[in-house]
Design an enzyme around this catalytic site. Structure first.
Site, short mmCIF file in Angstrom:
data_model
loop_
_atom_site.label_atom_id
_atom_site.label_comp_id
_atom_site.label_asym_id
_atom_site.label_seq_id
_atom_site.Cartn_x
_atom_site.Cartn_y
_atom_site.Cartn_z
N ARG A 22 0.73 -1.13 0.07
CA ARG A 22 0.04 -0.05 -0.01
C ARG A 22 0.96 1.38 0.22
O ARG A 22 2.12 1.10 0.08
CB ARG A 22 -0.79 -0.05 1.29
CG ARG A 22 -1.79 -1.15 1.23
CD ARG A 22 -2.74 -1.32 0.19
NE ARG A 22 -3.88 -2.41 0.45
CZ ARG A 22 -3.54 -3.41 -0.22
NH1 ARG A 22 -2.57 -3.68 -0.72
NH2 ARG A 22 -4.61 -4.49 -0.22
N THR A 23 0.23 2.53 -0.08
CA THR A 23 0.89 3.71 -0.07
C THR A 23 1.77 3.98 1.24
O THR A 23 0.83 3.90 2.38
CB THR A 23 0.16 4.80 -0.51
OG1 THR A 23 -0.63 4.41 -1.58
CG2 THR A 23 0.69 6.14 -0.52
N LEU A 24 3.02 3.85 1.32
CA LEU A 24 3.68 4.20 2.30
C LEU A 24 4.15 5.33 2.54
O LEU A 24 4.54 5.99 3.66
CB LEU A 24 5.15 3.19 2.43
CG LEU A 24 4.84 1.82 2.34
CD1 LEU A 24 5.89 0.84 2.43
CD2 LEU A 24 3.66 1.29 3.57
#
Length: 245
Positions: A22-24
């Protein structure tokens, strides 16, 4: 020197889910959204820039979308996470329509849903990197609220995200009033967007203004503001600054 591949543990998860990430951290981001209540409904403004880090990579990113019959959503922050939120909302509106009971979700309900989504993702240490503005009109009642990426939320007569919180809200506090006409509301939003264009490096001079009333919603075609760049502070920004080059 001999390099050998490390052996994967036998009990590891295999398949596409094991590689899913996922977007880190945010990659392509949009800047401020500014919105206010006016006499007949809600007005919202956002530019169309998408920044890849500090590079202004995309110049036609729409960051305001209609949600159901009564609501309008604007977002700053990570564009892909905004698209994920729109998927959640599509499912929510579809599920609501399937009841076919003559009722539909209003802006207050959608805003409450978004606060739960953002707070839930924050608690999983996997936040959606957005600040959202949700406005709408249902049964003559105007509603305007905002929610941050960690679930902080509130309602107000005017709201802004990003640099707009620092540069546009003071203007709105001074000039907003309850009986703003549509024309005066647009002028006030344009004034805020012009200040943001001058001061926010991520802002571009290509914006849209959206309107939502009891009759429905419209989002304007992109257009540019008239600007003036010959102020002395722009020509020599470091003049009088202590310790500057």
């Amino acid at each position: 020197m001999n390099f050998t591949a490390s052996k994967q543990p036998e009990n590891c998860l295999l398949g596409p889910e094991s590689d899913s990430q996922r977007t880190l951290s945010p990659y392509v981001t949009g800047t401020s959204v500014v919105a206010l209540k006016y006499k007949d409904g809600i007005l919202m403004a956002a530019d169309m820039g998408g920044s890849y880090g500090s590079t202004l990579r995309y110049k036609s990113v729409e960051r305001m979308k209609p949600i159901g019959k009564h609501s309008l959503l604007g977002a700053s922050g990570e564009i892909s996470d905004f698209q994920e939120i729109l998927k959640y909302l599509d499912e929510l509106i579809l599920y609501d329509n399937m009841w076919d009971d003559g009722n539909s979700l209003g802006p207050k309900e959608v805003h409450n849903y978004l606060t739960r989504v953002m707070y839930n993702r924050r608690n999983k240490f996997n936040p959606l990197w957005n600040s959202l503005v949700l406005g709408g009109v249902k049964k003559g009642e105007k509603y305007l609220g905002t929610v941050s990426m960690i679930g902080v939320n509130f309602e107000d007569n005017h709201v802004a995200t990003g640099f707009g919180n620092h540069l546009a809200r003071p203007i709105l506090r001074q000039e907003w009033h309850e009986n703003l006409s549509f024309e005066d509301g647009v002028k006030l939003l344009e004034k805020c967007m012009r200040v943001l264009l001058y001061r926010d490096r991520s802002a571009i001079n290509k914006l849209q203004i959206a309107k939502i009333t009891e009759e429905g919603m419209t989002i304007s075609q992109p257009y540019s503001l008239k600007t003036y760049w010959e102020f002395s502070a722009f020509e020599n920004p470091t003049q009088g600054a202590v310790g500057s080059w």
